[in-house]
Design a protein around this motif. Structure first.
Motif, PDB file in Angstrom:
ATOM      1  N   HIS A  27       0.834  -1.194   0.000  1.00 11.80           N
ATOM      2  CA  HIS A  27       0.000   0.000   0.000  1.00 11.80           C
ATOM      3  C   HIS A  27       0.877   1.255   0.000  1.00 11.80           C
ATOM      4  O   HIS A  27       0.636   2.189  -0.777  1.00 11.80           O
ATOM      5  CB  HIS A  27      -0.941  -0.003   1.209  1.00 11.80           C
ATOM      6  N   SER A  28       1.877   1.283   0.854  1.00 10.93           N
ATOM      7  CA  SER A  28       2.784   2.437   0.894  1.00 10.93           C
ATOM      8  C   SER A  28       3.474   2.639  -0.452  1.00 10.93           C
ATOM      9  O   SER A  28       3.595   3.772  -0.930  1.00 10.93           O
ATOM     10  CB  SER A  28       3.840   2.251   1.986  1.00 10.93           C
ATOM     11  N   SER A  36      10.693   7.740   0.383  1.00 12.14           N
ATOM     12  CA  SER A  36       9.767   8.346   1.342  1.00 12.14           C
ATOM     13  C   SER A  36       9.021   7.315   2.177  1.00 12.14           C
ATOM     14  O   SER A  36       8.078   7.654   2.888  1.00 12.14           O
ATOM     15  CB  SER A  36       8.756   9.235   0.598  1.00 12.14           C
ATOM     16  N   ILE A  37       9.452   6.062   2.090  1.00 16.80           N
ATOM     17  CA  ILE A  37       8.834   4.981   2.875  1.00 16.80           C
ATOM     18  C   ILE A  37       9.797   4.596   3.988  1.00 16.80           C
ATOM     19  O   ILE A  37      10.964   4.310   3.734  1.00 16.80           O
ATOM     20  CB  ILE A  37       8.489   3.770   1.982  1.00 16.80           C
ATOM     21  N   HIS A  38       9.294   4.562   5.208  1.00 14.82           N
ATOM     22  CA  HIS A  38      10.156   4.336   6.372  1.00 14.82           C
ATOM     23  C   HIS A  38       9.635   3.196   7.253  1.00 14.82           C
ATOM     24  O   HIS A  38       9.551   3.336   8.476  1.00 14.82           O
ATOM     25  CB  HIS A  38      10.268   5.628   7.188  1.00 14.82           C
ATOM     26  N   GLU A 114       5.940   9.029  12.125  1.00 15.39           N
ATOM     27  CA  GLU A 114       6.031   9.572  10.771  1.00 15.39           C
ATOM     28  C   GLU A 114       4.999   8.840   9.951  1.00 15.39           C
ATOM     29  O   GLU A 114       4.867   7.617  10.057  1.00 15.39           O
ATOM     30  CB  GLU A 114       7.430   9.337  10.185  1.00 15.39           C
ATOM     31  N   THR A 115       4.239   9.575   9.150  1.00 13.08           N
ATOM     32  CA  THR A 115       3.310   8.969   8.202  1.00 13.08           C
ATOM     33  C   THR A 115       3.328   9.822   6.947  1.00 13.08           C
ATOM     34  O   THR A 115       3.990  10.859   6.898  1.00 13.08           O
ATOM     35  CB  THR A 115       1.895   8.806   8.802  1.00 13.08           C
ATOM     36  N   PRO A 144       8.689  16.459   1.822  1.00 15.03           N
ATOM     37  CA  PRO A 144       7.345  16.993   1.601  1.00 15.03           C
ATOM     38  C   PRO A 144       6.260  15.917   1.586  1.00 15.03           C
ATOM     39  O   PRO A 144       5.076  16.235   1.693  1.00 15.03           O
ATOM     40  CB  PRO A 144       7.454  17.688   0.241  1.00 15.03           C
ATOM     41  N   LEU A 145       6.639  14.649   1.509  1.00 16.79           N
ATOM     42  CA  LEU A 145       5.667  13.556   1.522  1.00 16.79           C
ATOM     43  C   LEU A 145       5.470  12.962   2.913  1.00 16.79           C
ATOM     44  O   LEU A 145       4.644  12.071   3.088  1.00 16.79           O
ATOM     45  CB  LEU A 145       6.084  12.456   0.534  1.00 16.79           C
TER      46      LEU A 145
END
Length: 157
Positions: A27-28, A36-38, A114-115, A144-145
């Motif tokens: 989904h991410s 930008s995925i953590h 963080e999301t 920014p995301l």
């Protein structure tokens, strides 16, 4: 609100739970570029400083996850995920309440997270629970995301 689920600390490496984690990752990936995925890795979720929760429905099916990563006086929420057919029933609120309760038991002063900016349901959940926006923390970079939030549970002693 339907409360036909149980939330308990469980090991994240169970096949059914790994499938849920993978769904969250997919989904991410559909919303954000890789940088930008953590997500915390499965190995990271198995660390001694992580409290990992699973919500199961009345048939025992894993329907949601959430993790608390302890960093002394503060902790980070990670891997919040609810399967599609259980969304809108209050499961995420229940998992979040369980994680906040665990943070209080661990004497955490501040919860951080963080999301992503496109994760509207998550942003609403956290804002309604009392989280406020803040800047990057713990090695995150300004993005920014990304949206960074925190909630104070108690004053440091």
């Amino acid at each position: 609100m339907n409360t036909a689920w149980r939330i308990n600390a469980e090991h994240p490496a169970q096949p059914e739970v790994v499938d849920l984690l993978r769904d969250g990752e997919e989904h991410s990936a559909s919303l954000y570029p890789a940088e930008s995925i953590h997500h915390l890795t499965l190995d990271g979720l198995c660390s001694a400083n992580v409290r990992f929760m699973v919500a199961r429905d009345d048939r025992g099916r894993a329907v949601a996850t959430g993790a608390l990563v302890l960093h002394a006086a503060w902790a980070e929420l990670k891997r919040m995920w609810v399967v599609a057919d259980m969304r809108g029933r209050g499961v995420s609120k229940s998992v979040l309440r369980a994680l906040v309760a665990e943070a209080r038991r661990e004497n955490v002063c501040t919860l951080r997270l963080e999301t992503g900016v496109a994760s509207h349901a998550a942003l609403g959940l956290y804002a309604n629970a009392g989280f406020a926006r803040r800047g990057p923390f713990n090695g995150y970079r300004d993005d920014p995301l990304s949206v960074f939030m925190e909630m104070h549970l108690r004053e440091p002693s």
